[in-house]
Design an enzyme around this catalytic site. Structure first.
Site, PDB file in Angstrom:
ATOM      1  N   CYS A   8     -17.544 -18.682   6.978  1.00  0.00           N
ATOM      2  CA  CYS A   8     -18.778 -19.098   6.288  1.00  0.00           C
ATOM      3  C   CYS A   8     -18.635 -20.462   5.609  1.00  0.00           C
ATOM      4  O   CYS A   8     -19.595 -20.969   5.034  1.00  0.00           O
ATOM      5  CB  CYS A   8     -19.201 -18.041   5.255  1.00  0.00           C
ATOM      6  N   GLY A  33      10.362   5.534  -1.834  1.00  0.00           N
ATOM      7  CA  GLY A  33      10.460   4.376  -2.716  1.00  0.00           C
ATOM      8  C   GLY A  33       9.265   4.095  -3.589  1.00  0.00           C
ATOM      9  O   GLY A  33       8.864   2.943  -3.746  1.00  0.00           O
ATOM     10  N   THR A  34       8.723   5.155  -4.199  1.00  0.00           N
ATOM     11  CA  THR A  34       7.616   4.911  -5.135  1.00  0.00           C
ATOM     12  C   THR A  34       7.797   5.764  -6.383  1.00  0.00           C
ATOM     13  O   THR A  34       8.206   6.919  -6.306  1.00  0.00           O
ATOM     14  CB  THR A  34       6.239   5.168  -4.492  1.00  0.00           C
ATOM     15  N   SER A  35       7.474   5.165  -7.524  1.00  0.00           N
ATOM     16  CA  SER A  35       7.684   5.849  -8.808  1.00  0.00           C
ATOM     17  C   SER A  35       6.617   6.911  -9.071  1.00  0.00           C
ATOM     18  O   SER A  35       6.751   7.701  -9.987  1.00  0.00           O
ATOM     19  CB  SER A  35       7.647   4.815  -9.932  1.00  0.00           C
ATOM     20  N   ASN A  86       2.923  -1.524  -0.384  1.00  0.00           N
ATOM     21  CA  ASN A  86       3.561  -2.842  -0.400  1.00  0.00           C
ATOM     22  C   ASN A  86       2.691  -3.922   0.225  1.00  0.00           C
ATOM     23  O   ASN A  86       1.920  -3.668   1.151  1.00  0.00           O
ATOM     24  CB  ASN A  86       4.907  -2.781   0.321  1.00  0.00           C
ATOM     25  N   HIS A 101      -2.732  -2.056  -0.905  1.00  0.00           N
ATOM     26  CA  HIS A 101      -2.919  -3.100  -1.918  1.00  0.00           C
ATOM     27  C   HIS A 101      -2.992  -4.497  -1.312  1.00  0.00           C
ATOM     28  O   HIS A 101      -2.769  -5.485  -1.998  1.00  0.00           O
ATOM     29  CB  HIS A 101      -1.807  -3.014  -2.965  1.00  0.00           C
ATOM     30  N   ASP A 122       4.232  -6.790   1.296  1.00  0.00           N
ATOM     31  CA  ASP A 122       5.094  -7.593   2.174  1.00  0.00           C
ATOM     32  C   ASP A 122       4.785  -7.283   3.642  1.00  0.00           C
ATOM     33  O   ASP A 122       3.980  -6.393   3.950  1.00  0.00           O
ATOM     34  CB  ASP A 122       6.579  -7.363   1.828  1.00  0.00           C
TER      35      ASP A 122
END
Ligand code: NAD
Length: 241
Positions: free
Chosen positions: A137, A178-180, A89, A106, A91
């Protein structure tokens, strides 16, 4: 020493009001994921992609963690250095819950990155309008700190290390929430661990749940207290079944 690796996806934040990829009527019914989350889309329409993430960042400001985020934070406090938190996630609900050292595979909505020098810094819930300069920079190539499709995901190295670590002396528990399983092969990861727990709303085609020691098909907030009981038992040397 016995330790736990938590690995989560969009489902853990669903009860906090952030839509998953699969929620009917959610964000992803409105947007084509490749139009907003790919390196190609960013090259061809930079501001459109920045604006998409600006909206997501603004939406995040008033979201609060749920029982599942808090459960991981509590375990980290109770068992220092024995509970690693890895998430897909972007968030900031783990941080709001008080989790420490969360690995965001991610990236993070609340950070920006310089495309020239790679510097990463916190921006909170502020928009990126495309004219910002890197504080280090000074280049005017500032972007969201989020891994899009067809981009490198450097934090995956730490995920693979953690997965391998589960197998060392067979002392690891993997908890997947909670992940597919379409992005990460969580079922393969579970094979490394001494025990493993899977929590999703419903069975997923991409995940063979027979590989897991325990599976819970219910909301993460409802599963959280049960996961906490098993986690404490495991860390205190007990068995899980
Ligand atoms: P996904 O949308 O592909 O799958 C969601 C999974 O969560 C499903 O398996 C579903 O059963 C489960 N789920 C839904 N509601 C749940 C609940 N209340 N409790 C427990 N489980 C629940 O998500 P994914 O596998 O994480 O892959 C999507 C990609 O998009 C990931 O990279 C993800 O991080 C990213 N994404 C992130 C967010 C976020 O940061 N909150 C939101 C949407 C998508």
């Amino acid at each position: 020493m016995r330790h736990i690796v938590f690995l989560s996806g969009a489902g853990i934040s669903a009860e906090s009001g952030i839509s998953t990829f699969r929620d009917a009527g959610g964000l992803w019914d409105t947007y084509n994921v490749m139009d907003v989350c790919s390196a190609e889309a960013f090259r061809s329409n930079r501001q459109f992609v920045l604006d998409f993430y600006n909206k997501r960042r603004r939406e995040l400001a008033d979201k609060t963690p749920n029982a599942a985020h808090r459960m991981i934070a509590d375990l980290q406090r109770e068992f220092p250095d024995r509970v690693l938190n890895i998430t897909q996630n972007i968030d900031d609900l783990f941080e709001k819950a008080g989790c420490q050292g969360t690995i965001h595979l991610h990236g993070e909505l609340t950070k920006a990155r310089c495309e020239v020098c790679g510097h990463i810094w916190k921006i909170g819930y502020a928009d990126l309008v495309g004219t910002e300069h890197c504080p280090l920079c000074k280049a005017a190539r500032v972007r969201h700190h989020i891994v899009m499709f067809n981009e490198q995901a450097p934090e995956y190295m730490r995920l693979y290390e953690a997965v391998e670590g589960l197998g060392v002396n067979r002392e690891g528990l993997l908890v997947v929430i909670g992940t597919s399983g379409l992005v990460l092969p969580v079922e393969e990861f579970a094979r490394y661990a001494l025990y493993s727990i899977l929590n999703n709303l419903e069975p997923q085609e991409a995940i063979d749940d027979r590989v897991f020691s325990v599976h819970m098909y219910e909301k993460a907030g409802d599963a959280a207290p049960k996961i906490a009981v098993l986690a404490r038992r495991f860390l205190n040397g007990g068995e899980i079944s």
